[in-house]
Design a protein around this motif. Structure first.
Motif, PDB file in Angstrom:
ATOM      1  N   ALA A  40      53.207  27.788  40.565  1.00  0.00           N
ATOM      2  CA  ALA A  40      53.396  28.731  39.461  1.00  0.00           C
ATOM      3  C   ALA A  40      52.162  29.624  39.303  1.00  0.00           C
ATOM      4  O   ALA A  40      52.280  30.834  39.077  1.00  0.00           O
ATOM      5  N   PHE A  41      50.979  29.041  39.429  1.00  0.00           N
ATOM      6  CA  PHE A  41      49.756  29.839  39.354  1.00  0.00           C
ATOM      7  C   PHE A  41      49.660  30.797  40.533  1.00  0.00           C
ATOM      8  O   PHE A  41      49.264  31.961  40.372  1.00  0.00           O
ATOM      9  N   ASN A  42      50.027  30.336  41.721  1.00  0.00           N
ATOM     10  CA  ASN A  42      49.990  31.220  42.895  1.00  0.00           C
ATOM     11  C   ASN A  42      50.922  32.413  42.715  1.00  0.00           C
ATOM     12  O   ASN A  42      50.560  33.551  43.028  1.00  0.00           O
ATOM     13  N   LEU A  43      52.111  32.166  42.215  1.00  0.00           N
ATOM     14  CA  LEU A  43      53.058  33.260  41.998  1.00  0.00           C
ATOM     15  C   LEU A  43      52.536  34.235  40.946  1.00  0.00           C
ATOM     16  O   LEU A  43      52.701  35.454  41.075  1.00  0.00           O
ATOM     17  N   LYS A  44      51.894  33.705  39.912  1.00  0.00           N
ATOM     18  CA  LYS A  44      51.343  34.564  38.856  1.00  0.00           C
ATOM     19  C   LYS A  44      50.208  35.419  39.403  1.00  0.00           C
ATOM     20  O   LYS A  44      50.088  36.605  39.056  1.00  0.00           O
ATOM     21  N   ILE A  45      49.380  34.851  40.268  1.00  0.00           N
ATOM     22  CA  ILE A  45      48.277  35.616  40.864  1.00  0.00           C
ATOM     23  C   ILE A  45      48.812  36.785  41.679  1.00  0.00           C
ATOM     24  O   ILE A  45      48.326  37.918  41.567  1.00  0.00           O
ATOM     25  N   TYR A  46      49.819  36.539  42.504  1.00  0.00           N
ATOM     26  CA  TYR A  46      50.409  37.622  43.298  1.00  0.00           C
ATOM     27  C   TYR A  46      51.040  38.679  42.392  1.00  0.00           C
ATOM     28  O   TYR A  46      50.964  39.877  42.665  1.00  0.00           O
ATOM     29  N   GLU A  47      51.638  38.245  41.296  1.00  0.00           N
ATOM     30  CA  GLU A  47      52.227  39.194  40.345  1.00  0.00           C
ATOM     31  C   GLU A  47      51.147  40.065  39.715  1.00  0.00           C
ATOM     32  O   GLU A  47      51.291  41.287  39.626  1.00  0.00           O
ATOM     33  N   VAL A  48      50.045  39.452  39.293  1.00  0.00           N
ATOM     34  CA  VAL A  48      48.945  40.193  38.684  1.00  0.00           C
ATOM     35  C   VAL A  48      48.390  41.229  39.652  1.00  0.00           C
ATOM     36  O   VAL A  48      48.189  42.400  39.296  1.00  0.00           O
ATOM     37  N   LEU A  49      48.153  40.822  40.890  1.00  0.00           N
ATOM     38  CA  LEU A  49      47.569  41.741  41.865  1.00  0.00           C
ATOM     39  C   LEU A  49      48.546  42.839  42.270  1.00  0.00           C
ATOM     40  O   LEU A  49      48.139  43.988  42.484  1.00  0.00           O
ATOM     41  N   ASN A  50      49.815  42.511  42.365  1.00  0.00           N
ATOM     42  CA  ASN A  50      50.809  43.518  42.757  1.00  0.00           C
ATOM     43  C   ASN A  50      51.027  44.560  41.664  1.00  0.00           C
ATOM     44  O   ASN A  50      51.377  45.707  41.952  1.00  0.00           O
ATOM     45  N   ARG A  51      50.811  44.183  40.418  1.00  0.00           N
ATOM     46  CA  ARG A  51      51.020  45.101  39.305  1.00  0.00           C
ATOM     47  C   ARG A  51      49.753  45.871  38.936  1.00  0.00           C
ATOM     48  O   ARG A  51      49.791  46.735  38.052  1.00  0.00           O
ATOM     49  N   SER A  52      48.654  45.540  39.602  1.00  0.00           N
ATOM     50  CA  SER A  52      47.365  46.155  39.264  1.00  0.00           C
ATOM     51  C   SER A  52      46.918  47.055  40.409  1.00  0.00           C
ATOM     52  O   SER A  52      46.260  46.601  41.352  1.00  0.00           O
ATOM     53  N   LYS A  53      47.276  48.338  40.330  1.00  0.00           N
ATOM     54  CA  LYS A  53      46.940  49.279  41.393  1.00  0.00           C
ATOM     55  C   LYS A  53      46.476  50.606  40.785  1.00  0.00           C
ATOM     56  O   LYS A  53      47.150  51.144  39.897  1.00  0.00           O
ATOM     57  N   ILE A  54      45.373  51.131  41.289  1.00  0.00           N
ATOM     58  CA  ILE A  54      44.961  52.455  40.834  1.00  0.00           C
ATOM     59  C   ILE A  54      45.862  53.509  41.468  1.00  0.00           C
ATOM     60  O   ILE A  54      46.519  53.256  42.481  1.00  0.00           O
ATOM     61  N   ASP A  55      45.906  54.697  40.863  1.00  0.00           N
ATOM     62  CA  ASP A  55      46.843  55.736  41.297  1.00  0.00           C
ATOM     63  C   ASP A  55      46.462  56.373  42.624  1.00  0.00           C
ATOM     64  O   ASP A  55      47.308  56.879  43.345  1.00  0.00           O
ATOM     65  N   SER A  56      45.167  56.389  42.923  1.00  0.00           N
ATOM     66  CA  SER A  56      44.699  57.039  44.147  1.00  0.00           C
ATOM     67  C   SER A  56      43.488  56.284  44.683  1.00  0.00           C
ATOM     68  O   SER A  56      42.702  55.747  43.907  1.00  0.00           O
ATOM     69  N   LYS A  57      43.361  56.224  45.997  1.00  0.00           N
ATOM     70  CA  LYS A  57      42.258  55.486  46.604  1.00  0.00           C
ATOM     71  C   LYS A  57      40.917  56.080  46.211  1.00  0.00           C
ATOM     72  O   LYS A  57      40.687  57.282  46.357  1.00  0.00           O
ATOM     73  N   LEU A  58      40.039  55.236  45.690  1.00  0.00           N
ATOM     74  CA  LEU A  58      38.699  55.666  45.295  1.00  0.00           C
ATOM     75  C   LEU A  58      37.657  54.790  45.962  1.00  0.00           C
ATOM     76  O   LEU A  58      37.872  53.588  46.155  1.00  0.00           O
ATOM     77  N   ASN A  59      36.522  55.384  46.305  1.00  0.00           N
ATOM     78  CA  ASN A  59      35.400  54.610  46.845  1.00  0.00           C
ATOM     79  C   ASN A  59      34.670  53.926  45.694  1.00  0.00           C
ATOM     80  O   ASN A  59      34.220  54.587  44.761  1.00  0.00           O
ATOM     81  N   ALA A  60      34.571  52.610  45.789  1.00  0.00           N
ATOM     82  CA  ALA A  60      33.907  51.842  44.743  1.00  0.00           C
ATOM     83  C   ALA A  60      32.703  51.108  45.307  1.00  0.00           C
ATOM     84  O   ALA A  60      32.754  50.545  46.402  1.00  0.00           O
ATOM     85  N   ALA A  61      31.605  51.137  44.571  1.00  0.00           N
ATOM     86  CA  ALA A  61      30.431  50.330  44.884  1.00  0.00           C
ATOM     87  C   ALA A  61      30.354  49.241  43.820  1.00  0.00           C
ATOM     88  O   ALA A  61      30.312  49.536  42.625  1.00  0.00           O
ATOM     89  N   TYR A  62      30.372  47.990  44.256  1.00  0.00           N
ATOM     90  CA  TYR A  62      30.373  46.846  43.348  1.00  0.00           C
ATOM     91  C   TYR A  62      29.015  46.154  43.464  1.00  0.00           C
ATOM     92  O   TYR A  62      28.692  45.569  44.498  1.00  0.00           O
ATOM     93  N   LEU A  63      28.207  46.226  42.397  1.00  0.00           N
ATOM     94  CA  LEU A  63      26.860  45.668  42.432  1.00  0.00           C
ATOM     95  C   LEU A  63      26.820  44.298  41.764  1.00  0.00           C
ATOM     96  O   LEU A  63      27.350  44.118  40.662  1.00  0.00           O
ATOM     97  N   ILE A  64      26.187  43.350  42.449  1.00  0.00           N
ATOM     98  CA  ILE A  64      26.097  41.988  41.915  1.00  0.00           C
ATOM     99  C   ILE A  64      24.677  41.608  41.508  1.00  0.00           C
ATOM    100  O   ILE A  64      24.475  40.570  40.881  1.00  0.00           O
ATOM    101  N   TRP A  65      23.691  42.458  41.880  1.00  0.00           N
ATOM    102  CA  TRP A  65      22.304  42.096  41.586  1.00  0.00           C
ATOM    103  C   TRP A  65      21.476  43.351  41.348  1.00  0.00           C
ATOM    104  O   TRP A  65      21.791  44.421  41.857  1.00  0.00           O
ATOM    105  N   ASN A  66      20.421  43.145  40.575  1.00  0.00           N
ATOM    106  CA  ASN A  66      19.512  44.230  40.227  1.00  0.00           C
ATOM    107  C   ASN A  66      18.099  43.907  40.703  1.00  0.00           C
ATOM    108  O   ASN A  66      17.673  42.750  40.649  1.00  0.00           O
ATOM    109  N   ASN A  67      17.391  44.928  41.174  1.00  0.00           N
ATOM    110  CA  ASN A  67      15.976  44.796  41.558  1.00  0.00           C
ATOM    111  C   ASN A  67      15.733  43.670  42.571  1.00  0.00           C
ATOM    112  O   ASN A  67      15.061  42.695  42.247  1.00  0.00           O
TER     113      ASN A  67
END
Length: 246
Positions: free
Chosen positions: A114-141
């Protein structure tokens, strides 16, 4: 069965699958979900500096660890005395099998599915309208970002973003100048706790770019966590769609 979990997201998944504090007897100090239950579970150190003597005192039947989050030598030392399962989750498919295997191990197959199905549902319903370049930062300095062989990268691309640093591996160091090609700069709430002051620092270099704090748990916590992030991803994508995509 008495279990020690050395992985915050797996600790959360165990409780989501219906285990109790009578079964999950040990955790790290970073295992913070669900708060009302983990507060009753003994702390055995951090993910990178576990206390073997504390674990031994709990006499667990099983220890759950992770290839990336825990120190290899520390985990291997525990294998001399205890049954240890070392997980490795880099993709959404890996996460599917993690939950499936946990469900089988603890006789919670239906709930895991049930959790696996919910995860796929969340990801399938979460899409931006157009491809964008994203930089994801995890640390500073220094600034550190994510390469293509990370779970964060997979979630980022699942919801439609193009990782600016997809040609790199693991967690490379970058400079402010390396962010020139980003449409969106995401500052994660963990492991480094980025704040609005860090947004302002980058705004001084890139006043026209969308720079935002994002929930690090939503992108990096595998297990069951993403199943609970539908509303968060919906709000994040709405913000990006309305402010960046013209």
């Amino acid at each position: 069965m008495k279990i020690v979990s050395l992985v915050p997201s797996i600790t959360e998944a165990l409780f989501d699958l219906g285990l109790t504090e009578h079964e999950v007897v040990g955790r790290t100090k970073f295992c913070i979900h669900p708060a009302e239950k983990v507060k009753h579970v003994a702390v055995v150190g951090g993910t990178k500096n576990i206390h073997p003597e504390k674990i031994r005192s709990l006499q667990p039947d099983l220890i759950l660890a992770n290839k990336e989050e825990n120190v290899k030598e520390q985990v291997e030392a525990l294998m001399d005395d205890f049954k240890v399962i070392v997980t490795n989750v880099e993709t959404v498919e890996d996460n599917y099998y993690l939950l499936k295997n946990l469900g089988k191990l603890f006789n919670r197959e239906d709930l895991a599915q049930a959790f696996n199905l919910k995860i796929y549902e969340v990801l399938n319903r979460s899409k931006i309208d157009s491809k964008l370049n994203a930089a994801y930062l995890i640390w500073n300095n220094p600034y550190m970002t994510i390469g293509s062989d990370t779970f964060i990268h997979k979630i980022l691309t699942e919801i439609g973003f193009e990782n600016l640093f997809k040609d790199q591996k693991r967690y490379p160091e970058i400079t402010t100048e390396d962010l020139t090609g980003a449409d969106v700069i995401m500052l994660s709430s963990e492991p480094f706790p980025f704040k609005e002051k860090h947004v302002e620092q980058l705004k001084a270099f890139y006043p026209e770019k969308k720079i935002m704090i994002v929930d690090g748990e939503a992108f990096s916590w595998y297990g069951t966590h993403i199943a609970k992030c539908g509303d968060y991803f919906k709000e994040l994508i709405h913000e990006v769609n309305s402010e960046v995509i013209k």
